[in-house]
Design an enzyme around this catalytic site. Structure first.
Site, PDB file in Angstrom:
ATOM      1  N   ARG A   1      10.186   3.993 -10.710  1.00  0.00           N
ATOM      2  CA  ARG A   1       9.617   3.940  -9.368  1.00  0.00           C
ATOM      3  C   ARG A   1       9.907   2.567  -8.771  1.00  0.00           C
ATOM      4  NH1 ARG A   1       3.795   2.470  -7.558  1.00  0.00           N
ATOM      5  NH2 ARG A   1       4.031   2.843  -5.339  1.00  0.00           N
TER       6      ARG A   1
ATOM      7  N   HIS B   1       6.187  -0.233   0.564  1.00  0.00           N
ATOM      8  CA  HIS B   1       5.320  -1.010  -0.334  1.00  0.00           C
ATOM      9  C   HIS B   1       5.058  -2.351   0.347  1.00  0.00           C
ATOM     10  CE1 HIS B   1       3.943  -1.333  -4.748  1.00  0.00           C
ATOM     11  NE2 HIS B   1       3.501  -2.428  -4.156  1.00  0.00           N
TER      12      HIS B   1
ATOM     13  N   GLU C   1      -0.663   2.342  -1.553  1.00  0.00           N
ATOM     14  CA  GLU C   1      -1.983   1.731  -1.368  1.00  0.00           C
ATOM     15  C   GLU C   1      -2.293   1.392   0.092  1.00  0.00           C
ATOM     16  OE1 GLU C   1      -2.544  -1.504  -4.065  1.00  0.00           O
ATOM     17  OE2 GLU C   1      -2.543  -0.185  -5.805  1.00  0.00           O
TER      18      GLU C   1
ATOM     19  N   ASN D   1      -2.894   4.647  -8.388  1.00  0.00           N
ATOM     20  CA  ASN D   1      -2.711   3.335  -9.006  1.00  0.00           C
ATOM     21  C   ASN D   1      -4.075   2.927  -9.565  1.00  0.00           C
ATOM     22  OD1 ASN D   1      -0.234   3.539  -7.803  1.00  0.00           O
ATOM     23  ND2 ASN D   1      -0.509   1.812  -6.402  1.00  0.00           N
TER      24      ASN D   1
ATOM     25  N   TYR E   1      -6.124   0.451 -12.340  1.00  0.00           N
ATOM     26  CA  TYR E   1      -6.068  -0.676 -13.263  1.00  0.00           C
ATOM     27  C   TYR E   1      -7.419  -0.949 -13.905  1.00  0.00           C
ATOM     28  CZ  TYR E   1      -1.611  -2.022 -11.082  1.00  0.00           C
ATOM     29  OH  TYR E   1      -0.319  -2.048 -10.618  1.00  0.00           O
TER      30      TYR E   1
ATOM     31  N   GLU F   1       0.836   3.721 -10.888  1.00  0.00           N
ATOM     32  CA  GLU F   1       0.696   2.354 -11.415  1.00  0.00           C
ATOM     33  C   GLU F   1      -0.485   2.275 -12.366  1.00  0.00           C
ATOM     34  OE1 GLU F   1       0.437  -0.895  -8.551  1.00  0.00           O
ATOM     35  OE2 GLU F   1       1.977   0.070  -7.315  1.00  0.00           O
TER      36      GLU F   1
HETATM   37  C1  BGC Z   1       0.153  -3.080  -6.075  1.00  0.00           C
HETATM   38  C2  BGC Z   1       1.211  -3.947  -6.716  1.00  0.00           C
HETATM   39  C3  BGC Z   1       0.566  -5.103  -7.455  1.00  0.00           C
HETATM   40  C4  BGC Z   1      -0.346  -4.530  -8.520  1.00  0.00           C
HETATM   41  C5  BGC Z   1      -1.031  -5.574  -9.382  1.00  0.00           C
HETATM   42  C6  BGC Z   1      -1.071  -2.874  -6.915  1.00  0.00           C
HETATM   43  O1  BGC Z   1      -2.169  -3.010  -6.105  1.00  0.00           O
HETATM   44  O2  BGC Z   1       0.698  -1.870  -5.656  1.00  0.00           O
HETATM   45  O3  BGC Z   1       2.089  -4.384  -5.736  1.00  0.00           O
HETATM   46  O4  BGC Z   1       1.495  -5.968  -8.008  1.00  0.00           O
HETATM   47  O5  BGC Z   1      -1.353  -3.779  -7.904  1.00  0.00           O
HETATM   48  O6  BGC Z   1      -1.826  -6.420  -8.636  1.00  0.00           O
END
Ligand code: BGC
Length: 509
Positions: A96, A141, A186, A342, A344, A403
């Site tokens: 991607r 992006h 995002e 995405n 995290y 992500e």
């Molecule tokens: C974004 C990326 C960023 C990643 C880590 C995401 O919010 O799409 O561009 O590098 O998080 O912060």
């Protein structure tokens, strides 16, 4: 004796039919992700126009913590062959990456196409395909052509039409080979560029306008939703029958755990989901369309109380609502073929009427381990939770994890990253097998260390390190690259789930 035999046989049958929670499902797509501004560099080469990120960091050299910028970044514009070689080493199914809009349309205007920019992406896409790697292209992006920002950027509804014309160029030039498209990455973060910094989870980003708090982000979001819808309909009417691709949004989704069992915190956590994810997902992926009812009610009411004649949250016309939601011959509902997510981290949701329109705040939990980025707390089970929430809220869509990644301060022996990947993926597999959430792919963020926006080059997400101090931008695989390669090759997770990061390090030697 017979009873014993029956018991043994049924135990064996049960064992055989038990799902192997470490195995990747058949056909599951594994890969990695990057974006143009964060990796390409060559910010003004071969006819590329200025983007809002070029503009922001040049105007404000102290924007990133290390006063850096993406002028050269990982130099992927010149080193894309090495990038593809790395992808090959990893054995990924899919890569991607994003197209820089001003690289192929320097001013954003459809009458001006930069052939050298187009040639670059042609070469990258062709090389990926020659190596058996499926390209997944993010159209946007975060790097709007500055000349479009001069017209007001996403706060100007005309941008939906510019985006549609840009999408038309992408489908026309690359759609014969690209079958996976992410329209916008995002949108929540992009909208934050029209507000003062919204929170720890949504920092200030380009264009970095002071804006009108509580106004700018809703306007920008509204235009982005219409831009997505127009691109989607364009694909359906003009390209899909011969290109057979799939389109989706990539939504930023933090799992929000109620800070306590108190009903007001439980309700606050639900509201926060709607204000964060539902804001973009409800108009596109729900059957009824439009913004989530809780946003409509709260923002309309607060706008009235502020003495306004109209709501700060824009309205869709019936035509627009239908464009985003009404079934057509290709899809049962909505205006997307998959949900890109995405994810995290997780956060605590707390009721707090003075905290913006949501009346709720997102807080760190001091008990959860953190990474090099303060906002990134390591909460693997939260990943399973958010996948379940998405599947429940928007049934019927495949989910692609566009992500997921871990930030440290560098080093090749990145056992904490390995621990993160294995534990998050393991929760994803539980969501798939136990909860029956239709997750179809996962692209780790990121293939290599890159320009991390306000964090500059200080924190690293990559599977490969990049030597940003030298002009050759030499890339070197980290231990995590070896682990991802092994996962992809064996199609299963290693048995490290209950091990500490240190013992994983030892077992890797
Ligand atoms: C974004 C990326 C960023 C990643 C880590 C995401 O919010 O799409 O561009 O590098 O998080 O912060």
């Amino acid at each position: 004796m017979l009873v014993l035999l029956v018991a043994v046989v049924s135990a064996v049958v049960a064992e055989k039919s038990a799902v192997d929670l470490s195995r990747l499902p058949d056909g599951f797509l594994m890969g990695t992700a990057t974006s143009a501004y964060q990796t390409e560099g060559a910010w003004n080469e071969d006819g590329k126009g200025e983007s809002i990120w070029d503009n922001l960091v040049h105007r404000n050299p102290n924007y990133s913590v290390d006063c850096s910028n993406g002028d050269v970044a990982a130099d992927s514009y010149h080193k894309y062959r090495r990038d593809v070689a790395m992808l090959k080493e990893l054995g990924v199914d899919v890569y991607r990456f994003s197209v820089s809009w001003p690289r192929i349309m320097p001013t954003g205007d459809p009458t001006e196409i930069n052939d050298r920019g187009v040639a670059h992406y042609d070469a990258l896409i062709n090389l990926l395909l020659e190596n058996g790697i499926t390209p997944m292209v993010t159209m946007y992006h975060w790097d709007l052509p500055q000349r479009l920002q001069d017209l007001g950027g996403w706060a100007n509804p005309i941008m939906a039409y510019y985006f549609e014309e840009y999408a038309n160029v992408l489908f026309t030039k690359f759609g014969d080979r690209v079958k996976w498209w992410v329209t916008i990455n995002e949108p929540e973060h992009i909208a934050a560029g029209y507000e003062p910094a919204l929170s720890l989870y949504v920092p200030s980003v380009a264009p970095g306008l002071p804006g009108h708090p509580g106004v700018g982000s809703y306007l920008a979001a509204h235009t982005m939703l219409l831009a997505h819808g127009r691109a989607y309909r364009l694909y359906n009417t003009t390209f899909r029958h011969r290109q057979h691709g799939r389109l989706g949004l990539a939504l930023s989704a933090v799992h929000i755990q109620p800070a306590s069992d108190a009903p007001e915190d439980v309700a606050a956590a639900r509201r926060l989901f709607q204000f964060q994810v539902g804001w973009f997902a409800h108009p596109v992926y729900s059957a009824e369309g439009d913004y989530p009812p809780v946003m409509r009610e709260r923002i309309d009411c607060r706008s009235r109380m502020e003495g306004r004649w109209r709501s700060r949250l824009p309205s869709f016309s019936e035509h627009e609502r239908r464009m985003l939601t009404v079934p057509d011959i290709f899809v049962p509902i909505g205006s997307a073929d998959f949900i890109g997510v995405n994810e995290y981290t997780s956060s605590l949701g707390r009721s707090n009427e003075s905290a913006g329109d949501a009346g709720a705040s997102m807080d760190l939990n001091p008990q959860w381990p953190t990474a090099a980025a303060k906002w990134l707390q390591v909460v693997p089970w939260g990943f399973r939770e958010i996948l379940n929430t998405l599947a429940k809220e928007y049934p019927g869509y495949p989910i692609f994890v566009t992500e997921n990644g871990y930030a440290d301060l560098g080093g090749l022996n990145d056992t904490d990253r390995i621990h993160y990947i294995v534990s998050y993926m393991s929760e994803m597999l539980k969501a798939i097998y136990v909860d029956k959430v239709p997750v179809i792919g996962y692209t780790y963020w990121s293939l290599m260390d890159s320009y991390e926006w306000d964090n500059g080059y200080r924190i690293k997400f990559g599977l490969y390190s990049v030597d940003f101090k030298h002009s050759d931008r030499k890339r070197r695989p980290k231990q995590s690259a070896r682990v991802i390669a092994a996962i992809i090759k064996r199609k299963r997770l290693p048995q490290w789930l209950n091990m500490t990061a240190e013992s994983i390090g030892k077992s890797l030697g």
